[in-house]
Design an enzyme around this catalytic site. Structure first.
Site, PDB file in Angstrom:
ATOM      1  N   ARG A   1      -9.230   1.941  -1.639  1.00  0.00           N
ATOM      2  CA  ARG A   1      -9.635   0.665  -0.891  1.00  0.00           C
ATOM      3  C   ARG A   1     -10.847   0.198  -1.397  1.00  0.00           C
ATOM      4  O   ARG A   1     -11.717   1.134  -2.131  1.00  0.00           O
ATOM      5  CB  ARG A   1      -9.605   0.968   0.631  1.00  0.00           C
ATOM      6  CG  ARG A   1      -8.338   1.328   1.313  1.00  0.00           C
ATOM      7  CD  ARG A   1      -8.625   1.755   2.757  1.00  0.00           C
ATOM      8  NE  ARG A   1      -7.543   2.198   3.652  1.00  0.00           N
ATOM      9  CZ  ARG A   1      -7.060   3.389   3.729  1.00  0.00           C
ATOM     10  NH1 ARG A   1      -7.900   4.449   3.266  1.00  0.00           N
ATOM     11  NH2 ARG A   1      -5.982   3.653   4.482  1.00  0.00           N
TER      12      ARG A   1
ATOM     13  N   LYS B   1     -10.609   5.930   5.897  1.00  0.00           N
ATOM     14  CA  LYS B   1     -10.591   5.272   7.221  1.00  0.00           C
ATOM     15  C   LYS B   1     -10.659   6.470   8.325  1.00  0.00           C
ATOM     16  O   LYS B   1      -9.894   7.419   8.075  1.00  0.00           O
ATOM     17  CB  LYS B   1      -9.430   4.562   7.678  1.00  0.00           C
ATOM     18  CG  LYS B   1      -9.283   3.001   7.066  1.00  0.00           C
ATOM     19  CD  LYS B   1      -8.334   2.285   7.509  1.00  0.00           C
ATOM     20  CE  LYS B   1      -8.325   0.807   6.918  1.00  0.00           C
ATOM     21  NZ  LYS B   1      -7.228  -0.053   7.579  1.00  0.00           N
TER      22      LYS B   1
ATOM     23  N   HIS C   1      -6.775  -5.456  -3.249  1.00  0.00           N
ATOM     24  CA  HIS C   1      -5.871  -4.835  -2.183  1.00  0.00           C
ATOM     25  C   HIS C   1      -4.657  -4.551  -3.087  1.00  0.00           C
ATOM     26  O   HIS C   1      -3.907  -3.653  -3.190  1.00  0.00           O
ATOM     27  CB  HIS C   1      -5.820  -5.219  -0.955  1.00  0.00           C
ATOM     28  CG  HIS C   1      -5.067  -4.239  -0.104  1.00  0.00           C
ATOM     29  ND1 HIS C   1      -5.375  -3.091   0.506  1.00  0.00           N
ATOM     30  CD2 HIS C   1      -3.583  -4.257   0.210  1.00  0.00           C
ATOM     31  CE1 HIS C   1      -4.598  -2.550   1.395  1.00  0.00           C
ATOM     32  NE2 HIS C   1      -3.447  -3.250   1.210  1.00  0.00           N
TER      33      HIS C   1
ATOM     34  N   ARG D   1      -4.482  -1.965  -5.272  1.00  0.00           N
ATOM     35  CA  ARG D   1      -4.159  -0.469  -4.735  1.00  0.00           C
ATOM     36  C   ARG D   1      -2.508  -0.676  -4.448  1.00  0.00           C
ATOM     37  O   ARG D   1      -1.928   0.471  -4.443  1.00  0.00           O
ATOM     38  CB  ARG D   1      -4.764  -0.289  -3.269  1.00  0.00           C
ATOM     39  CG  ARG D   1      -4.411   0.531  -2.417  1.00  0.00           C
ATOM     40  CD  ARG D   1      -5.409   0.612  -1.240  1.00  0.00           C
ATOM     41  NE  ARG D   1      -4.926   1.036  -0.147  1.00  0.00           N
ATOM     42  CZ  ARG D   1      -4.936   2.412   0.402  1.00  0.00           C
ATOM     43  NH1 ARG D   1      -5.527   3.257  -0.430  1.00  0.00           N
ATOM     44  NH2 ARG D   1      -4.338   2.686   1.413  1.00  0.00           N
TER      45      ARG D   1
ATOM     46  N   HIS E   1      -2.900   7.108   4.239  1.00  0.00           N
ATOM     47  CA  HIS E   1      -2.327   6.522   5.507  1.00  0.00           C
ATOM     48  C   HIS E   1      -2.271   7.874   6.412  1.00  0.00           C
ATOM     49  O   HIS E   1      -1.688   8.907   6.278  1.00  0.00           O
ATOM     50  CB  HIS E   1      -0.857   6.226   5.159  1.00  0.00           C
ATOM     51  CG  HIS E   1      -0.867   4.898   4.190  1.00  0.00           C
ATOM     52  ND1 HIS E   1       0.129   4.512   3.453  1.00  0.00           N
ATOM     53  CD2 HIS E   1      -1.980   3.867   4.028  1.00  0.00           C
ATOM     54  CE1 HIS E   1       0.040   3.410   2.865  1.00  0.00           C
ATOM     55  NE2 HIS E   1      -1.209   3.142   3.245  1.00  0.00           N
TER      56      HIS E   1
ATOM     57  N   TYR F   1       6.310   0.547   1.579  1.00  0.00           N
ATOM     58  CA  TYR F   1       6.490   0.270   0.356  1.00  0.00           C
ATOM     59  C   TYR F   1       7.891   0.397  -0.467  1.00  0.00           C
ATOM     60  O   TYR F   1       8.097   0.037  -1.397  1.00  0.00           O
ATOM     61  CB  TYR F   1       5.600   1.430  -0.509  1.00  0.00           C
ATOM     62  CG  TYR F   1       4.053   0.894  -0.409  1.00  0.00           C
ATOM     63  CD1 TYR F   1       3.350   0.070  -1.032  1.00  0.00           C
ATOM     64  CD2 TYR F   1       3.231   1.426   0.904  1.00  0.00           C
ATOM     65  CE1 TYR F   1       2.137  -0.284  -0.938  1.00  0.00           C
ATOM     66  CE2 TYR F   1       1.894   1.240   0.734  1.00  0.00           C
ATOM     67  CZ  TYR F   1       1.305   0.261  -0.095  1.00  0.00           C
ATOM     68  OH  TYR F   1       0.010   0.014   0.158  1.00  0.00           O
TER      69      TYR F   1
END
Length: 287
Positions: A149, A173, A241, A244, A267, A276
């Site tokens: 990110r 995150k 993004h 990525r 994730h 994806y």
């Protein structure tokens, strides 16, 4: 108290906590009009399904996106869980409200040839400032080559890339840590940039710097890709993004399994990574 709980106990970023606060203040503002008076703590316990649905309808009248409203409802549910735990304010009606259906979309992948063309474009755009050209390419190839990110790439310090490490320790995150392997091409680009960079060589200093020597901001990184997009006349979906995203789809096409991809991308839920598969269905059908 709730915002403090999000940032200090749940380790949410300031950006995420601000989004929660915005959503909850939006509900409180509506509730005050709906109630005809200021909202007290006990009023939260009395709010019923009519009130919650009226709030959702009000957001729809304001033309707010379904995705935004779904997030706002999630924020409010989190707030109610906090109220129940810390203040014994309970409300069962919030659990009866369904979230708006949100179509889950992914940004499109960038053609690999377009990423390659970015290298020459950067050199031409920043011909007068070779260190800026080296910085911009290092940033692009880092995000594309490691699937980071923007915030993760910009949080790197000089010490993180000292001695050409085979992997990077990334803080993602929710302060979740992961190890990401680094390709030699990425290290080459970073090394060239650090040799040309006129300042900020201290080990604990940020790796990426602005023209004035300040830490590079996410907006600056976005502008780098915007500049490339206009120069190469690429589609609007070409963003940091999307780099990525291209990393993820390329790995999936190469036979990577979803669990590995989930770890590489950081994730928390496999359901996010599973999105994806939608863009690579022909390859999956062949497998």
């Amino acid at each position: 108290a709730f915002i403090e709980y999000l940032t200090q106990t749940k380790n949410y970023s300031v950006h995420t906590a601000t989004a929660y606060e915005t959503d909850i203040r939006d509900f409180i503002k509506f509730y005050e009009n709906f109630n005809g008076a200021d909202v007290s703590l006990s009023d939260f316990a009395r709010a019923d399904t009519i009130c919650f649905r009226a709030w959702l309808a009000d957001r729809q009248r304001r033309d707010l996106a379904h995705k935004s409203t779904a997030r706002a409802l999630s924020s409010l549910r989190g707030f109610y869980r906090f109220l129940a735990k810390k203040y014994n304010v309970k409300n069962n009606a919030i659990g009866l409200i369904s979230s708006p259906k949100v179509p889950r979309k992914l940004s499109k992948a960038i053609e690999v040839s377009d990423v390659e063309n970015m290298h020459e474009a950067i050199k031409e755009i920043d011909e007068a400032e070779p260190w800026i050209a080296a910085r911009d390419w290092a940033l692009v190839v880092l995000i594309f080559g490691c699937g980071l990110r923007i915030s993760e790439a910009l949080s790197l310090k000089n010490s993180d890339v000292r001695g050409r490490p085979d992997s990077l320790r990334i803080l993602g995150k929710g302060a979740k840590e992961r190890i990401v392997p680094v390709l030699p091409a990425v290290l080459d680009a970073i090394e060239k940039y650090t040799h040309l960079r006129p300042f900020g060589a201290g080990l604990n200093e940020p790796l990426f710097r602005s023209v004035r020597g300040l830490p590079m901001s996410p907006r600056m990184a976005e502008k780098v890709v915007e500049k490339l997009r206009h120069y190469l006349q690429l589609p609007d979906y070409v963003t940091p993004h999307a780099l990525r995203h291209t990393f993820a789809t390329a790995l999936l096409a190469g036979g990577a399994d979803l669990r590995s991809l989930q770890e590489l991308l950081g994730h928390s839920s496999l359901s996010t990574t599973q999105l994806y598969t939608k863009v690579n269905m022909s390859e999956i059908m062949n497998i």
